[in-house]
Structure formats: structure tokens, C-alpha cells
Design a protein around this motif. Structure first.
Motif, PDB file in Angstrom:
ATOM      1  N   GLN A  36       0.525  -0.765   0.804  1.00 34.83           N
ATOM      2  CA  GLN A  36       1.053   0.081  -0.266  1.00 34.83           C
ATOM      3  C   GLN A  36       2.574   0.001  -0.333  1.00 34.83           C
ATOM      4  N   ARG A  37       3.214  -0.040   0.821  1.00 28.79           N
ATOM      5  CA  ARG A  37       4.677  -0.113   0.837  1.00 28.79           C
ATOM      6  C   ARG A  37       5.174  -1.455   0.321  1.00 28.79           C
ATOM      7  N   ARG A  38       4.457  -2.534   0.611  1.00 29.30           N
ATOM      8  CA  ARG A  38       4.822  -3.844   0.051  1.00 29.30           C
ATOM      9  C   ARG A  38       4.675  -3.833  -1.471  1.00 29.30           C
ATOM     10  N   GLN A  39       3.581  -3.249  -1.961  1.00 30.02           N
ATOM     11  CA  GLN A  39       3.357  -3.185  -3.398  1.00 30.02           C
ATOM     12  C   GLN A  39       4.410  -2.317  -4.087  1.00 30.02           C
ATOM     13  N   LEU A  40       4.790  -1.223  -3.460  1.00 29.17           N
ATOM     14  CA  LEU A  40       5.808  -0.332  -4.006  1.00 29.17           C
ATOM     15  C   LEU A  40       7.138  -1.066  -4.136  1.00 29.17           C
ATOM     16  N   ALA A  41       7.468  -1.879  -3.154  1.00 33.09           N
ATOM     17  CA  ALA A  41       8.729  -2.618  -3.175  1.00 33.09           C
ATOM     18  C   ALA A  41       8.759  -3.652  -4.295  1.00 33.09           C
ATOM     19  N   MET A  42       7.607  -4.072  -4.783  1.00 31.94           N
ATOM     20  CA  MET A  42       7.544  -5.087  -5.832  1.00 31.94           C
ATOM     21  C   MET A  42       7.565  -4.498  -7.240  1.00 31.94           C
ATOM     22  N   LEU A  43       7.577  -3.184  -7.383  1.00 36.70           N
ATOM     23  CA  LEU A  43       7.589  -2.576  -8.716  1.00 36.70           C
ATOM     24  C   LEU A  43       8.912  -2.853  -9.425  1.00 36.70           C
ATOM     25  N   SER A  44       8.845  -2.976 -10.734  1.00 35.85           N
ATOM     26  CA  SER A  44      10.054  -3.224 -11.524  1.00 35.85           C
ATOM     27  C   SER A  44      10.880  -1.940 -11.643  1.00 35.85           C
ATOM     28  N   ASP A  45      12.144  -2.132 -12.011  1.00 35.14           N
ATOM     29  CA  ASP A  45      13.025  -0.969 -12.196  1.00 35.14           C
ATOM     30  C   ASP A  45      12.523  -0.067 -13.317  1.00 35.14           C
TER      31      ASP A  45
END
Length: 75
Positions: A36-45
Motif C-alpha cells: 500500500q505504501r509503494r502504491q501511495l508513493a506512485m500517486l500523481s500530484d
């Protein structure tokens, strides 16, 4: 070997001790948190703006260790 019986594919499930089940659940939770933390880091601005988080908030969250689970109950 003589005198030894080996049962293969008996269909019987081994019953795990409770401590083993809790340990396995903890490992599964840690893997889930890391994913989940990896996916969160990949979210766009733009997406972060929509959900009300800043890039700094995401940096802090994504750099927490996998075992840091503030959202779960303490064992």
C-alpha cells in the motif's frame, strides 16, 4: 524403509498452533502495508490534491518501516 508407513495425499489438513496463525497474519499484514505504501508513493500530484494529501505527507508515510502499523490493534 521397512516397517515405516508413509501416508501421501491423505487429504487431512494440519491444524496450526494459534501462535503460528498469528505470526502468519502479522507477516501478511506487513506485506500489505508495504504494498500500500509503494502504491501511495506512485500517486500523481493531482490525485493527492483530490484526497487532500501533500507530497510531503506521502513521503513520510511511504518511508515508514513495514512493521510500523499504527492503524492496527496492539497485540
Amino acid at each position: 524403509m521397512k516397517g515405516q508407513v508413509q501416508v501421501v495425499g491423505s487429504g487431512r489438513r494440519e491444524v496450526l498452533p494459534p501462535w503460528w496463525r498469528r505470526a502468519w497474519q502479522k507477516v501478511r499484514r506487513w506485506r500489505q502495508l508495504a504494498r500500500q505504501r509503494r502504491q501511495l508513493a506512485m500517486l500523481s500530484d493531482a490525485t493527492l490534491k483530490d484526497i487532500g494529501l501533500s507530497r510531503a505527507d506521502i513521503w513520510v508515510e511511504s518511508h515508514r518501516p513495514f512493521w510500523d502499523d499504527r492503524g492496527s490493534r496492539q497485540d
